[in-house]
Design an enzyme around this catalytic site. Structure first.
Site, PDB file in Angstrom:
ATOM      1  N   LYS A   1      49.388  47.651  23.676  1.00  0.00           N
ATOM      2  CA  LYS A   1      50.640  46.980  23.341  1.00  0.00           C
ATOM      3  C   LYS A   1      51.633  47.894  22.611  1.00  0.00           C
ATOM      4  O   LYS A   1      51.245  48.938  22.074  1.00  0.00           O
ATOM      5  CB  LYS A   1      50.326  45.728  22.526  1.00  0.00           C
ATOM      6  CG  LYS A   1      49.498  44.702  23.313  1.00  0.00           C
ATOM      7  CD  LYS A   1      49.234  43.430  22.522  1.00  0.00           C
ATOM      8  CE  LYS A   1      48.440  42.429  23.349  1.00  0.00           C
ATOM      9  NZ  LYS A   1      48.172  41.170  22.600  1.00  0.00           N
TER      10      LYS A   1
ATOM     11  N   PHE B   1      52.832  29.213  22.419  1.00  0.00           N
ATOM     12  CA  PHE B   1      52.960  30.536  21.797  1.00  0.00           C
ATOM     13  C   PHE B   1      53.389  31.625  22.793  1.00  0.00           C
ATOM     14  O   PHE B   1      53.494  32.793  22.424  1.00  0.00           O
ATOM     15  CB  PHE B   1      51.631  30.948  21.135  1.00  0.00           C
ATOM     16  CG  PHE B   1      50.449  30.994  22.075  1.00  0.00           C
ATOM     17  CD1 PHE B   1      50.197  32.118  22.852  1.00  0.00           C
ATOM     18  CD2 PHE B   1      49.605  29.896  22.193  1.00  0.00           C
ATOM     19  CE1 PHE B   1      49.117  32.167  23.716  1.00  0.00           C
ATOM     20  CE2 PHE B   1      48.525  29.926  23.064  1.00  0.00           C
ATOM     21  CZ  PHE B   1      48.276  31.070  23.831  1.00  0.00           C
TER      22      PHE B   1
ATOM     23  N   ARG C   1      36.132  43.875  27.739  1.00  0.00           N
ATOM     24  CA  ARG C   1      36.290  42.802  26.760  1.00  0.00           C
ATOM     25  C   ARG C   1      35.384  43.036  25.539  1.00  0.00           C
ATOM     26  O   ARG C   1      35.754  42.749  24.400  1.00  0.00           O
ATOM     27  CB  ARG C   1      35.991  41.442  27.402  1.00  0.00           C
ATOM     28  CG  ARG C   1      36.982  41.096  28.518  1.00  0.00           C
ATOM     29  CD  ARG C   1      36.882  39.642  28.942  1.00  0.00           C
ATOM     30  NE  ARG C   1      37.344  38.731  27.885  1.00  0.00           N
ATOM     31  CZ  ARG C   1      38.615  38.496  27.601  1.00  0.00           C
ATOM     32  NH1 ARG C   1      39.581  39.094  28.307  1.00  0.00           N
ATOM     33  NH2 ARG C   1      38.946  37.659  26.646  1.00  0.00           N
TER      34      ARG C   1
ATOM     35  N   THR D   1      39.681  38.266  19.803  1.00  0.00           N
ATOM     36  CA  THR D   1      41.148  38.232  19.830  1.00  0.00           C
ATOM     37  C   THR D   1      41.757  38.435  18.448  1.00  0.00           C
ATOM     38  O   THR D   1      42.743  39.154  18.288  1.00  0.00           O
ATOM     39  CB  THR D   1      41.629  36.891  20.414  1.00  0.00           C
ATOM     40  OG1 THR D   1      41.054  36.727  21.719  1.00  0.00           O
ATOM     41  CG2 THR D   1      43.142  36.861  20.530  1.00  0.00           C
TER      42      THR D   1
ATOM     43  N   ARG E   1      40.139  46.209  18.563  1.00  0.00           N
ATOM     44  CA  ARG E   1      40.975  45.289  17.783  1.00  0.00           C
ATOM     45  C   ARG E   1      40.627  45.321  16.305  1.00  0.00           C
ATOM     46  O   ARG E   1      41.509  45.148  15.453  1.00  0.00           O
ATOM     47  CB  ARG E   1      40.835  43.875  18.352  1.00  0.00           C
ATOM     48  CG  ARG E   1      41.598  43.696  19.668  1.00  0.00           C
ATOM     49  CD  ARG E   1      41.237  42.408  20.362  1.00  0.00           C
ATOM     50  NE  ARG E   1      42.093  42.164  21.523  1.00  0.00           N
ATOM     51  CZ  ARG E   1      41.799  41.312  22.495  1.00  0.00           C
ATOM     52  NH1 ARG E   1      40.662  40.622  22.465  1.00  0.00           N
ATOM     53  NH2 ARG E   1      42.634  41.143  23.503  1.00  0.00           N
TER      54      ARG E   1
ATOM     55  N   ASN F   1      47.395  42.492  18.422  1.00  0.00           N
ATOM     56  CA  ASN F   1      45.977  42.876  18.337  1.00  0.00           C
ATOM     57  C   ASN F   1      45.642  44.104  19.180  1.00  0.00           C
ATOM     58  O   ASN F   1      44.511  44.305  19.600  1.00  0.00           O
ATOM     59  CB  ASN F   1      45.090  41.691  18.714  1.00  0.00           C
ATOM     60  CG  ASN F   1      45.370  41.177  20.120  1.00  0.00           C
ATOM     61  OD1 ASN F   1      46.242  41.694  20.821  1.00  0.00           O
ATOM     62  ND2 ASN F   1      44.643  40.155  20.537  1.00  0.00           N
TER      63      ASN F   1
ATOM     64  N   HIS G   1      44.996  44.273  25.483  1.00  0.00           N
ATOM     65  CA  HIS G   1      44.783  43.066  26.283  1.00  0.00           C
ATOM     66  C   HIS G   1      43.922  43.448  27.478  1.00  0.00           C
ATOM     67  O   HIS G   1      43.931  44.605  27.935  1.00  0.00           O
ATOM     68  CB  HIS G   1      46.124  42.505  26.767  1.00  0.00           C
ATOM     69  CG  HIS G   1      45.977  41.422  27.802  1.00  0.00           C
ATOM     70  ND1 HIS G   1      45.643  40.133  27.481  1.00  0.00           N
ATOM     71  CD2 HIS G   1      46.095  41.462  29.165  1.00  0.00           C
ATOM     72  CE1 HIS G   1      45.578  39.410  28.585  1.00  0.00           C
ATOM     73  NE2 HIS G   1      45.841  40.191  29.617  1.00  0.00           N
TER      74      HIS G   1
END
Length: 588
Positions: free
Chosen positions: A453, A500, A528, A534, A548, A558, A561
């Site tokens: 991100k 959200f 994952r 998360t 994370r 976080n 993704h």
């Protein structure tokens, strides 16, 4: 009958100290073949020298000399040596020497130095400050005070461009380079920075479309390769009789044909790419000074990398051993320096068992062995280690317990013998080629989508990419992009209607994200797991080593993704990477 007119002498003869001193007044590059009176100059290299003299056409700055070590005081350290030595003098300063009739190495050195002289004359570069080579006696030389240049030191840097990587032509290009006799000493797949592109391609910076080219080169993954001439490219050295005063006889028709055949072996990497019509996908830098600079940039640990031969193999614990002593074996594997990249329990089919047990097919117990191998789960492993193939073979020992107990009682075969079957309870790949096929079969690659991100800093991004590679993922595709609402919808389509969602879009709009395709067996769940929960606070408690936990700031920020399942992964990849071709045909 009148004799054929003699061509201009290729190599000047230096057989006294005064002629040596005079030779050092030459402007530009002088290539010196140092020879012994009893064996004469190296005729095997003269075809190459004649070829270079004709092709480079630089009579003012390229000179060839044969120098008799017995008659020149300066060359005393080279006396009584049976192997050819080539010295390279630039404006009277000896800056390099090569031992042996290594045509590819000598060829590359001459081309590099002449190209430097051309650039210096054109004002395109300053003259490099090469240290002068000192001549020492053989004892000091062996102690390492005056090392010879080797083929390992003459390399090229090649960049396979993003369009070739995204269409998976990179593998074909590398295979063609290797088949042509070159060696890939190091490789890395990465997205080039704008600064790196401008530096590497500075020679074309004035071209009108250069800015578009920079954007193209930073738009996706490139392959960076360090490539060296292979030993098999070296033509054989032939001993010759002494005749330093005269030019060697003109080559016969047979010798001309041999020289023509050798020309392909002596071709540069650029010529190789052009001959195979792949040069438009791959750019080459072979100037020694620039190559060394880019090796330092792209491969700062290159010297250490060359001394380590990491090999990936497949190993297998047969059912009895897996059920009874799995942990003991895994402890030994790790103690022996192996890294376990992947592991899975698997019940073998009869065909798979017969393939892995082929060496026992003529034994009376073969039927019982296949029955045992298919009776319950085995543990398949992908192992990585320096010289991994040979070390695993030595570690597990012979294929039968009888031979192991008799000759290698310390082997794993002897230590973990069990049951009624007289065979090694551990399996290992026979070759690196077999290992890759077995790994592909038992650990079929899967793709998943990953996003780093915008709030992640450049330094944090590099650390995340390192964690991804260390976890055994192949970063198959990369795009750096601003995730607009339209693009974000292709990734977050499952939560588009959530309250959200607008907050997610706000975070993504802060700057460009790095969007990647990660490839590995069981990639979706493995990514994952590496990401962690998360909520970064929860991740710190439950999975402190996860991405994370280390780089996340909040639930929205976080750090990363990933797709939730294989269907979602392929849907998203196909929407964002239209050109993408999966290695796993079931995903296409």
């Amino acid at each position: 009958m009148a004799s054929k007119k003699r061509e201009i002498q290729l190599q000047a003869v230096v057989n006294s100290q005064s002629l040596w001193d005079e030779m050092l007044q030459n402007k530009g590059l002088t290539v010196i073949d140092v020879y012994q009176a009893w064996c004469g100059p190296c005729k095997a290299m003269q075809t190459l020298f004649r070829k270079l003299k004709n092709e480079l056409n630089e009579d003012e700055i390229l000179h060839f000399v044969v120098a008799e070590a017995d008659s020149v005081v300066t060359l005393q350290p080279f006396r009584d040596k049976c192997e050819p030595v080539f010295l390279f003098s630039v404006n009277g300063k000896i800056i390099s020497k090569i031992k042996g009739a290594n045509a590819p190495l000598v060829n590359q050195k001459i081309i590099n130095l002449i190209n430097e002289e051309r650039k210096i004359a054109a004002g395109e570069m300053a003259r490099p400050q090469y240290p002068e080579i000192l001549f020492v006696d053989s004892d000091t030389e062996e102690a390492g005070e005056a090392p010879y240049e080797s083929a390992e030191q003459i390399c090229s840097i090649a960049i396979i461009k993003p369009d070739a990587v995204i269409t998976r032509k990179d593998r074909e290009i590398k295979e063609k380079i290797i088949k042509a006799g070159f060696v890939i000493e190091a490789e890395d797949k990465r997205v080039l920075t704008e600064e790196q592109v401008r530096d590497f391609y500075s020679r074309i910076a004035d071209e009108p479309e250069f800015e578009d080219f920079v954007r193209f080169m930073t738009s996706g993954l490139s392959y960076i390769l360090v490539i060296a001439p292979g030993n098999e490219r070296q033509p054989p050295w032939e001993e010759t009789e002494a005749n330093p005063e005269t030019e060697p006889k003109e080559p016969s028709e047979d010798q001309e044909e041999t020289a023509t055949a050798m020309k392909t072996k002596w071709e540069s990497l650029q010529e190789c790419l052009e001959r195979q019509h792949i040069s438009h996908f791959c750019d080459v830098e072979d100037n020694t000074t620039d190559v060394n600079k880019f090796i330092d940039i792209f491969f700062p640990n290159f010297k250490n990398m060359k001394s380590i031969k990491l090999e990936r193999i497949m190993a297998l614990l047969r059912p009895d051993l897996f059920q009874q002593r799995k942990e003991d074996v895994l402890d030994i594997i790790q103690d022996e320096g192996f890294k376990i990249l992947m592991q899975r329990q698997i019940v073998l089919s009869e065909v798979e068992a017969q393939t892995l047990c082929k060496k026992y097919e003529n034994e009376v117990y073969f039927g019982s062995l296949i029955e045992n191998m298919t009776s319950g789960p085995s543990l398949a492993l992908v192992l990585l280690r320096d010289n991994g193939l040979q070390h695993w073979k030595e570690l597990i020992g012979p294929s039968t317990v009888e031979e192991a107990k008799k000759n290698l009682p310390e082997s794993l075969c002897a230590q973990f013998a069990m049951g009624s079957l007289p065979i090694n309870q551990l399996y290992g790949s026979d070759s690196l080629e077999a290992a890759e096929k077995e790994i592909l079969h038992f650990f079929p690659p899967q793709n998943t989508l990953a996003v780093i991100k915008p709030h992640v800093t450049h330094q944090e991004r590099e650390e995340i990419l390192s964690l991804i590679k260390e976890a055994g993922f192949d970063i198959t595709q990369v795009k750096e992009m601003l995730l607009t609402e339209e693009r974000a919808e292709k990734i977050y389509f499952k939560i588009k209607g959530k309250d959200f969602y607008k907050d997610v879009l706000a975070v993504l709009s802060e700057g460009p994200s790095m969007v990647m395709v990660l490839t590995k067996w069981n990639a979706v769940s493995e990514w994952r797991r590496l990401m962690g929960p998360t909520d970064p606070e929860e991740a710190k408690l439950l999975s402190p080593d996860s991405i994370r936990a280390q780089f996340g700031r909040s639930i929205l920020k976080n750090a990363v993704h990933g797709s939730s399942n294989t269907y979602e992964a392929m849907e998203t990849i196909n929407r964002l990477f239209e050109e993408f071709v999966s290695e796993n045909p079931e995903e296409n």
